[in-house]
Motif scaffolding. Structure first.
Motif, PDB file in Angstrom:
ATOM      1  N   ARG A  96       0.816  -1.205   0.000  1.00  0.00           N
ATOM      2  CA  ARG A  96       0.000   0.000   0.000  1.00  0.00           C
ATOM      3  C   ARG A  96       0.855   1.262   0.000  1.00  0.00           C
ATOM      4  NH1 ARG A  96      -3.179   1.383   5.268  1.00  0.00           N
ATOM      5  NH2 ARG A  96      -3.173   3.385   4.269  1.00  0.00           N
ATOM      6  N   ARG A  97       0.317   2.307  -0.561  1.00  0.00           N
ATOM      7  CA  ARG A  97       0.986   3.608  -0.521  1.00  0.00           C
ATOM      8  C   ARG A  97       0.745   4.253   0.828  1.00  0.00           C
ATOM      9  NH1 ARG A  97      -0.265   7.597  -5.183  1.00  0.00           N
ATOM     10  NH2 ARG A  97       1.229   8.706  -3.938  1.00  0.00           N
ATOM     11  N   ARG A  98       1.696   5.027   1.257  1.00  0.00           N
ATOM     12  CA  ARG A  98       1.504   5.798   2.483  1.00  0.00           C
ATOM     13  C   ARG A  98       0.390   6.813   2.246  1.00  0.00           C
ATOM     14  NH1 ARG A  98       6.374   5.655   1.107  1.00  0.00           N
ATOM     15  NH2 ARG A  98       6.457   7.813   0.482  1.00  0.00           N
ATOM     16  N   PRO A  99      -0.320   7.166   3.306  1.00  0.00           N
ATOM     17  CA  PRO A  99      -1.379   8.168   3.119  1.00  0.00           C
ATOM     18  C   PRO A  99      -0.783   9.481   2.625  1.00  0.00           C
ATOM     19  CG  PRO A  99      -1.201   7.505   5.440  1.00  0.00           C
ATOM     20  CD  PRO A  99      -0.197   6.722   4.682  1.00  0.00           C
ATOM     21  N   GLN A 100      -1.481  10.114   1.729  1.00  0.00           N
ATOM     22  CA  GLN A 100      -1.059  11.402   1.186  1.00  0.00           C
ATOM     23  C   GLN A 100      -1.937  12.546   1.690  1.00  0.00           C
ATOM     24  OE1 GLN A 100       1.716  11.511  -0.965  1.00  0.00           O
ATOM     25  NE2 GLN A 100       1.847   9.399  -0.292  1.00  0.00           N
ATOM     26  N   PHE A 101      -3.144  12.186   2.176  1.00  0.00           N
ATOM     27  CA  PHE A 101      -4.113  13.193   2.582  1.00  0.00           C
ATOM     28  C   PHE A 101      -4.699  12.860   3.945  1.00  0.00           C
ATOM     29  CE2 PHE A 101      -3.980  13.515  -1.975  1.00  0.00           C
ATOM     30  CZ  PHE A 101      -4.063  14.877  -2.205  1.00  0.00           C
ATOM     31  N   LEU A 102      -5.076  13.906   4.644  1.00  0.00           N
ATOM     32  CA  LEU A 102      -5.800  13.808   5.901  1.00  0.00           C
ATOM     33  C   LEU A 102      -7.235  14.245   5.608  1.00  0.00           C
ATOM     34  CD1 LEU A 102      -4.867  14.944   9.344  1.00  0.00           C
ATOM     35  CD2 LEU A 102      -6.567  16.327   8.187  1.00  0.00           C
ATOM     36  N   HIS A 103      -8.210  13.601   6.246  1.00  0.00           N
ATOM     37  CA  HIS A 103      -9.620  13.903   6.019  1.00  0.00           C
ATOM     38  C   HIS A 103     -10.292  14.238   7.338  1.00  0.00           C
ATOM     39  CE1 HIS A 103      -8.288  11.315   2.716  1.00  0.00           C
ATOM     40  NE2 HIS A 103      -9.046  12.105   1.991  1.00  0.00           N
ATOM     41  N   LEU A 104     -11.024  15.345   7.357  1.00  0.00           N
ATOM     42  CA  LEU A 104     -11.756  15.765   8.552  1.00  0.00           C
ATOM     43  C   LEU A 104     -13.250  15.843   8.267  1.00  0.00           C
ATOM     44  CD1 LEU A 104      -9.664  18.788   9.938  1.00  0.00           C
ATOM     45  CD2 LEU A 104      -9.493  16.373  10.581  1.00  0.00           C
ATOM     46  N   ARG A 105     -14.016  15.478   9.272  1.00  0.00           N
ATOM     47  CA  ARG A 105     -15.466  15.694   9.265  1.00  0.00           C
ATOM     48  C   ARG A 105     -15.731  16.820  10.261  1.00  0.00           C
ATOM     49  NH1 ARG A 105     -17.411  11.525  12.230  1.00  0.00           N
ATOM     50  NH2 ARG A 105     -17.600  10.106  10.492  1.00  0.00           N
ATOM     51  N   GLY A 106     -16.714  17.642   9.971  1.00  0.00           N
ATOM     52  CA  GLY A 106     -17.054  18.734  10.886  1.00  0.00           C
ATOM     53  C   GLY A 106     -15.943  19.757  10.992  1.00  0.00           C
ATOM     54  N   ALA A 107     -15.200  19.942   9.917  1.00  0.00           N
ATOM     55  CA  ALA A 107     -14.049  20.851   9.932  1.00  0.00           C
ATOM     56  C   ALA A 107     -14.504  22.310  10.029  1.00  0.00           C
ATOM     57  CB  ALA A 107     -13.205  20.659   8.678  1.00  0.00           C
ATOM     58  N   ARG A 108     -13.820  23.035  10.913  1.00  0.00           N
ATOM     59  CA  ARG A 108     -14.068  24.463  11.091  1.00  0.00           C
ATOM     60  C   ARG A 108     -12.741  25.195  11.108  1.00  0.00           C
ATOM     61  NH1 ARG A 108     -15.574  25.473  16.283  1.00  0.00           N
ATOM     62  NH2 ARG A 108     -14.612  23.527  16.835  1.00  0.00           N
ATOM     63  N   LYS A 109     -12.672  26.290  10.386  1.00  0.00           N
ATOM     64  CA  LYS A 109     -11.479  27.143  10.456  1.00  0.00           C
ATOM     65  C   LYS A 109     -11.563  27.936  11.747  1.00  0.00           C
ATOM     66  CE  LYS A 109     -10.165  31.101   8.146  1.00  0.00           C
ATOM     67  NZ  LYS A 109     -10.066  31.941   6.961  1.00  0.00           N
ATOM     68  N   ILE A 110     -10.506  27.868  12.561  1.00  0.00           N
ATOM     69  CA  ILE A 110     -10.531  28.577  13.849  1.00  0.00           C
ATOM     70  C   ILE A 110      -9.518  29.714  13.923  1.00  0.00           C
ATOM     71  CG2 ILE A 110     -11.552  26.694  15.152  1.00  0.00           C
ATOM     72  CD1 ILE A 110      -8.792  25.850  16.055  1.00  0.00           C
TER      73      ILE A 110
END
Length: 144
Positions: free
Chosen positions: A101-115
């Protein structure tokens, strides 16, 4: 990215090649492989984001669901988008496991808010390249 940005090392029985923070890579792999969800705060490109870390498969599923449930959608377009996202999820599920498998390239967020630098957003799905993240913390933050 240059060769000096890549840092291979042993972690248990496997070799990890870190193109980004290897600790964060491990937590993203847990989210991808075991469906673990964690509250995180991410610093990326001068912005602080808070949300729940989710796996890539769940991200694609929830994104497809959001298109399917959108108001005023055009059924043919919605169906095509949802189908393409679910296909991406299936490809990941089939090829994303095992020794090759390839290493993860992206992170995924649910309920993301810019703070920061200013509060924005009510919580949405968010995707960010791991090599763009400059810091992270586990937990939540309250913004008034």
């Amino acid at each position: 990215m240059t060769d000096s940005d890549v840092h291979p090392f042993r972690l248990g029985a496997r070799t990890v090649v870190a193109e980004s923070d290897w600790v964060l890579q491990l937590f993203v792999e847990l989210a991808d492989d075991k469906d673990v969800e964690l509250s995180v705060i991410i610093a990326a490109e001068g912005v602080l984001m808070a949300g729940t870390l989710i796996g890539m498969g769940r991200y694609f599923q929830e994104l497809a669901d959001s298109f399917s449930n959108a108001r005023g959608n055009v059924p043919d377009v919605t169906q095509a988008l949802s189908g393409a996202l679910l296909s991406a999820k299936e490809v990941y599920t089939l090829t994303g496991k095992g020794a090759e498998r390839r290493r993860p390239q992206f992170l995924h967020l649910r309920g993301a808010r810019k703070i920061a630098p200013q509060v924005a957003g009510s919580g949405s799905l968010w995707r960010c390249r791991l090599d763009r993240i400059t810091g992270f913390s586990f937990g939540t933050i309250e913004v008034n």
